[in-house]
Design a protein around this motif. Structure first.
Motif, PDB file in Angstrom:
ATOM      1  N   UNK A   6       0.801  -1.224   0.000  1.00  0.00           N
ATOM      2  CA  UNK A   6       0.000   0.000   0.000  1.00  0.00           C
ATOM      3  C   UNK A   6       0.831   1.269   0.000  1.00  0.00           C
ATOM      4  N   UNK A   7       1.944   1.253   0.713  1.00  0.00           N
ATOM      5  CA  UNK A   7       2.785   2.458   0.772  1.00  0.00           C
ATOM      6  C   UNK A   7       3.368   2.785  -0.603  1.00  0.00           C
ATOM      7  N   UNK A   8       3.777   1.765  -1.333  1.00  0.00           N
ATOM      8  CA  UNK A   8       4.339   2.013  -2.662  1.00  0.00           C
ATOM      9  C   UNK A   8       3.252   2.454  -3.637  1.00  0.00           C
ATOM     10  N   UNK A   9       2.071   1.859  -3.560  1.00  0.00           N
ATOM     11  CA  UNK A   9       0.965   2.291  -4.421  1.00  0.00           C
ATOM     12  C   UNK A   9       0.598   3.752  -4.148  1.00  0.00           C
ATOM     13  N   UNK A  10       0.583   4.119  -2.875  1.00  0.00           N
ATOM     14  CA  UNK A  10       0.274   5.501  -2.522  1.00  0.00           C
ATOM     15  C   UNK A  10       1.351   6.457  -3.044  1.00  0.00           C
ATOM     16  N   UNK A  11       2.604   6.081  -2.944  1.00  0.00           N
ATOM     17  CA  UNK A  11       3.694   6.928  -3.433  1.00  0.00           C
ATOM     18  C   UNK A  11       3.622   7.092  -4.955  1.00  0.00           C
ATOM     19  N   UNK A  12       3.300   6.013  -5.658  1.00  0.00           N
ATOM     20  CA  UNK A  12       3.192   6.085  -7.118  1.00  0.00           C
ATOM     21  C   UNK A  12       2.017   6.961  -7.542  1.00  0.00           C
ATOM     22  N   UNK A  13       0.896   6.812  -6.854  1.00  0.00           N
ATOM     23  CA  UNK A  13      -0.267   7.641  -7.152  1.00  0.00           C
ATOM     24  C   UNK A  13       0.025   9.109  -6.856  1.00  0.00           C
ATOM     25  N   UNK A  14       0.758   9.369  -5.792  1.00  0.00           N
ATOM     26  CA  UNK A  14       1.116  10.733  -5.444  1.00  0.00           C
ATOM     27  C   UNK A  14       1.997  11.364  -6.520  1.00  0.00           C
ATOM     28  N   UNK A  15       2.915  10.602  -7.082  1.00  0.00           N
ATOM     29  CA  UNK A  15       3.782  11.133  -8.146  1.00  0.00           C
ATOM     30  C   UNK A  15       2.988  11.433  -9.410  1.00  0.00           C
ATOM     31  N   UNK A  16       2.053  10.572  -9.758  1.00  0.00           N
ATOM     32  CA  UNK A  16       1.221  10.818 -10.945  1.00  0.00           C
ATOM     33  C   UNK A  16       0.320  12.027 -10.703  1.00  0.00           C
ATOM     34  N   UNK A  17      -0.269  12.109  -9.530  1.00  0.00           N
ATOM     35  CA  UNK A  17      -1.095  13.279  -9.194  1.00  0.00           C
ATOM     36  C   UNK A  17      -0.276  14.558  -9.150  1.00  0.00           C
ATOM     37  N   UNK A  18       0.954  14.466  -8.685  1.00  0.00           N
ATOM     38  CA  UNK A  18       1.826  15.648  -8.657  1.00  0.00           C
ATOM     39  C   UNK A  18       2.103  16.173 -10.052  1.00  0.00           C
ATOM     40  N   UNK A  19       2.316  15.264 -10.995  1.00  0.00           N
ATOM     41  CA  UNK A  19       2.515  15.690 -12.384  1.00  0.00           C
ATOM     42  C   UNK A  19       1.274  16.376 -12.918  1.00  0.00           C
ATOM     43  N   UNK A  20       0.107  15.806 -12.636  1.00  0.00           N
ATOM     44  CA  UNK A  20      -1.142  16.379 -13.147  1.00  0.00           C
ATOM     45  C   UNK A  20      -1.397  17.772 -12.560  1.00  0.00           C
ATOM     46  N   UNK A  21      -1.154  17.947 -11.270  1.00  0.00           N
ATOM     47  CA  UNK A  21      -1.391  19.263 -10.668  1.00  0.00           C
ATOM     48  C   UNK A  21      -0.371  20.278 -11.164  1.00  0.00           C
ATOM     49  N   UNK A  22       0.870  19.857 -11.352  1.00  0.00           N
ATOM     50  CA  UNK A  22       1.881  20.757 -11.890  1.00  0.00           C
ATOM     51  C   UNK A  22       1.510  21.189 -13.305  1.00  0.00           C
ATOM     52  N   UNK A  23       1.055  20.247 -14.117  1.00  0.00           N
ATOM     53  CA  UNK A  23       0.629  20.580 -15.478  1.00  0.00           C
ATOM     54  C   UNK A  23      -0.540  21.554 -15.454  1.00  0.00           C
ATOM     55  N   UNK A  24      -1.501  21.306 -14.603  1.00  0.00           N
ATOM     56  CA  UNK A  24      -2.671  22.184 -14.511  1.00  0.00           C
ATOM     57  C   UNK A  24      -2.302  23.589 -14.066  1.00  0.00           C
ATOM     58  N   UNK A  25      -1.463  23.691 -13.060  1.00  0.00           N
ATOM     59  CA  UNK A  25      -1.064  25.014 -12.565  1.00  0.00           C
ATOM     60  C   UNK A  25      -0.268  25.794 -13.606  1.00  0.00           C
ATOM     61  N   UNK A  26       0.687  25.142 -14.238  1.00  0.00           N
ATOM     62  CA  UNK A  26       1.486  25.840 -15.251  1.00  0.00           C
ATOM     63  C   UNK A  26       0.660  26.185 -16.485  1.00  0.00           C
ATOM     64  N   UNK A  27      -0.269  25.317 -16.855  1.00  0.00           N
ATOM     65  CA  UNK A  27      -1.134  25.626 -17.993  1.00  0.00           C
ATOM     66  C   UNK A  27      -2.048  26.806 -17.657  1.00  0.00           C
ATOM     67  N   UNK A  28      -2.607  26.816 -16.469  1.00  0.00           N
ATOM     68  CA  UNK A  28      -3.445  27.947 -16.047  1.00  0.00           C
ATOM     69  C   UNK A  28      -2.667  29.249 -16.016  1.00  0.00           C
ATOM     70  N   UNK A  29      -1.458  29.204 -15.498  1.00  0.00           N
ATOM     71  CA  UNK A  29      -0.618  30.399 -15.483  1.00  0.00           C
ATOM     72  C   UNK A  29      -0.333  30.878 -16.897  1.00  0.00           C
ATOM     73  N   UNK A  30      -0.051  29.954 -17.799  1.00  0.00           N
ATOM     74  CA  UNK A  30       0.238  30.316 -19.184  1.00  0.00           C
ATOM     75  C   UNK A  30      -0.987  30.941 -19.849  1.00  0.00           C
ATOM     76  N   UNK A  31      -2.166  30.375 -19.624  1.00  0.00           N
ATOM     77  CA  UNK A  31      -3.394  30.924 -20.215  1.00  0.00           C
ATOM     78  C   UNK A  31      -3.658  32.331 -19.694  1.00  0.00           C
ATOM     79  N   UNK A  32      -3.442  32.549 -18.406  1.00  0.00           N
ATOM     80  CA  UNK A  32      -3.695  33.871 -17.836  1.00  0.00           C
ATOM     81  C   UNK A  32      -2.633  34.897 -18.218  1.00  0.00           C
ATOM     82  N   UNK A  33      -1.400  34.460 -18.397  1.00  0.00           N
ATOM     83  CA  UNK A  33      -0.331  35.412 -18.701  1.00  0.00           C
ATOM     84  C   UNK A  33      -0.111  35.625 -20.188  1.00  0.00           C
ATOM     85  N   UNK A  34      -0.659  34.782 -21.042  1.00  0.00           N
ATOM     86  CA  UNK A  34      -0.424  34.895 -22.479  1.00  0.00           C
ATOM     87  C   UNK A  34      -0.886  36.233 -23.063  1.00  0.00           C
ATOM     88  N   UNK A  35      -2.046  36.766 -22.681  1.00  0.00           N
ATOM     89  CA  UNK A  35      -2.413  38.082 -23.221  1.00  0.00           C
ATOM     90  C   UNK A  35      -1.419  39.185 -22.845  1.00  0.00           C
TER      91      UNK A  35
END
Length: 134
Positions: A81-110
């Motif tokens: 369970x600990x390894x599954x949780x760590x792997x899920x956390x890494x995948x979720x971390x990538x998704x949140x990082x992508x979302x935050x940087x994409x949102x910043x790019x959309x807001x700053x592009x104009x």
């Protein structure tokens, strides 16, 4: 399943997310970028190319940061369970990082588009001549 097999699967999932979402974001963002850079489309194309490089550098670095080559303390030889949780956390971390940087790019592009068109090489849209009535 051995612990290292989940690590390989996690790395493959991370790379697959990057390879699939990058072109999708670019495809659906082209019209938006075209509107922002309508006065200077050549600058817009160059900006988008640079953003592509930044995208792959940032998220490629993320994958390299989170991949593990040795079994972490507390993990068993087989997946738990600990390894599954760590792997899920890494995948979720990538998704949140992508979302935050994409949102910043959309807001700053104009703002970026406006600053880059102030450079002076943008052609102003032509207006029809005004008739003067005497």
């Amino acid at each position: 399943m051995p612990w290292w097999m989940l690590e390989v699967i996690t790395a493959v999932i991370l790379v697959a997310i990057i390879v699939v979402l990058g072109p999708l974001i670019k495809r659906f963002g082209r019209a938006y970028a075209g509107d922002v850079f309508r006065l200077n489309p050549r600058t817009g194309k160059s900006y988008l190319l640079l953003m592509d490089f930044a995208y792959y550098l940032i998220f490629g670095a993320y994958v390299l940061f989170v991949v593990q080559f040795t079994r972490a303390v507390g993990w068993t030889e087989t997946v738990g369970g600990a390894q599954l949780q760590a792997s899920t956390l890494r995948i979720g971390g990538l998704m949140i990082l992508m979302g935050l940087l994409h949102g910043f790019n959309v807001l700053s592009l104009p703002v970026v588009g406006r600053l880059l068109t102030l450079g002076g090489d943008a052609q102003q849209p032509s207006r029809p001549p005004v008739e003067v009535l005497d």
